[in-house]
Design a protein around this motif. Structure first.
Motif, short mmCIF file in Angstrom:
data_model
loop_
_atom_site.label_atom_id
_atom_site.label_comp_id
_atom_site.label_asym_id
_atom_site.label_seq_id
_atom_site.Cartn_x
_atom_site.Cartn_y
_atom_site.Cartn_z
N VAL A 1 32.36 36.93 35.10
CA VAL A 1 33.13 37.01 33.84
C VAL A 1 32.30 36.48 32.67
O VAL A 1 32.12 37.17 31.66
N ALA B 1 30.84 38.77 29.77
CA ALA B 1 31.50 38.59 28.47
C ALA B 1 30.50 38.18 27.40
O ALA B 1 30.56 38.65 26.26
N VAL C 1 36.79 42.54 30.86
CA VAL C 1 35.72 41.74 30.25
C VAL C 1 34.75 42.65 29.48
O VAL C 1 34.30 42.32 28.37
#
Ligand SMILES: N[C@@H](CCC(=O)N[C@@H](CS)C(=O)NCC(=O)O)C(=O)O
Length: 262
Positions: free
Chosen positions: A110, A114, A148
């Protein structure tokens, strides 16, 4: 004969390469390019049905899952002892790995995507992106990573992931106050397993997260001074990947500090 299917800056590949390096084991390298989907070919899925790296092949026997691969390496080969002999210490070591599989590893995907990797992916044509997501084996992971990709640090998954890392570092600090290494007095597979995750935070310019955790800083410098770290991590760092993590990570520091109420 050992063969390793791995990727240069994949955290799970780094931890297996570090165990191999600690044991001074040579391996035939099959380097996969995850951005190009090498892990999603039918040939590779026949080896690793989860379509992820790493996979170790030892004399024809296929072993998957980095924690399990590392335990296999620790038990099968002479050299540096990587797993404690007493059962209680071993349980401590396993509790550390379990937490990686129960969330920290997913959170690494993540935050890395991101803050940095999504910018590489978004340069690809939409059809290529869709095809790559369609081939992801785990539907939960597919949905999370899609969110994401689309929303970056505004994704619902980002803030909880950063908070989980903050807790991970707090737990490490606490453990390292009572022992030199994560599972106690001895360097072990627990230390190997966490080295890539802390390194990833460092690449993403989040090393201020251990400014108030001196034992974590000291642990990291001891980890980095081991020859196995150079062999398994530094040697495989790819300059463009490091650059994008540094640049994009630096731009997100204030946002992460707000998330952590700092
Ligand atoms: N639980 C697995 C996780 C493996 C994993 O997630 N590998 C990542 C790289 S660190 C991967 O291959 N990602 C490619 C993809 O998601 O398509 C393990 O510990 O081996």
């Amino acid at each position: 004969m050992l063969e390793l299917y791995h990727a240069s800056m994949s955290v799970c590949s780094e931890k297996v390469r570090m165990a191999l390096a600690e044991k001074a084991l040579e391996f035939k390298s099959h380097l996969l390019n995850l951005r190009e989907g090498d892990q999603q070919t039918p040939e590779y899925i026949a080896l690793n049905p989860n379509a992820v790296v790493p996979t170790l092949v030892h004399d024809g026997a296929v072993i998957i899952e980095s924690a399990i691969i590392n335990e296999y390496i620790a038990e099968s080969f002479p050299g540096t002892r990587l797993a404690m002999s007493d059962p209680l210490s071993r349980t401590r070591m396993r509790v550390w790995w379990k937490q990686l599989d129960e969330g920290i590893h997913a959170n690494t995907g993540v935050i890395s995507s991101a803050l940095a990797f999504r910018y590489q992916m978004l340069q690809k044509p939409k059809e290529e992106i869709d095809a790559s997501f369609a081939k992801m084996v785990d539907p939960v992971r597919r949905a999370r990573m899609r969110d994401v990709l689309e929303k970056g640090a505004e994704s619902q998954h980002f803030a909880p992931a950063m908070r989980r890392f903050d807790k991970m570092l707090a737990d490490m600090q606490s453990a390292l106050e009572s022992g030199s290494w994560l599972a106690g007095a001895e360097f072990s597979l627990a230390d190997i397993a966490y080295s890539p995750y802390v390194t990833r935070l460092e690449h993403l310019q989040m090393s201020w997260m251990w400014d108030r955790r001196p034992n974590v800083a000291d642990w990291l410098s001891r980890i980095k001074s081991r020859p196995s770290y150079g062999e398994s991590h530094t040697k495989w760092f790819a300059a463009p990947v490091v650059k994008i993590m540094e640049e994009r990570g630096r731009a997100a520091v204030d946002q992460v500090k707000r998330i952590l109420s700092l």
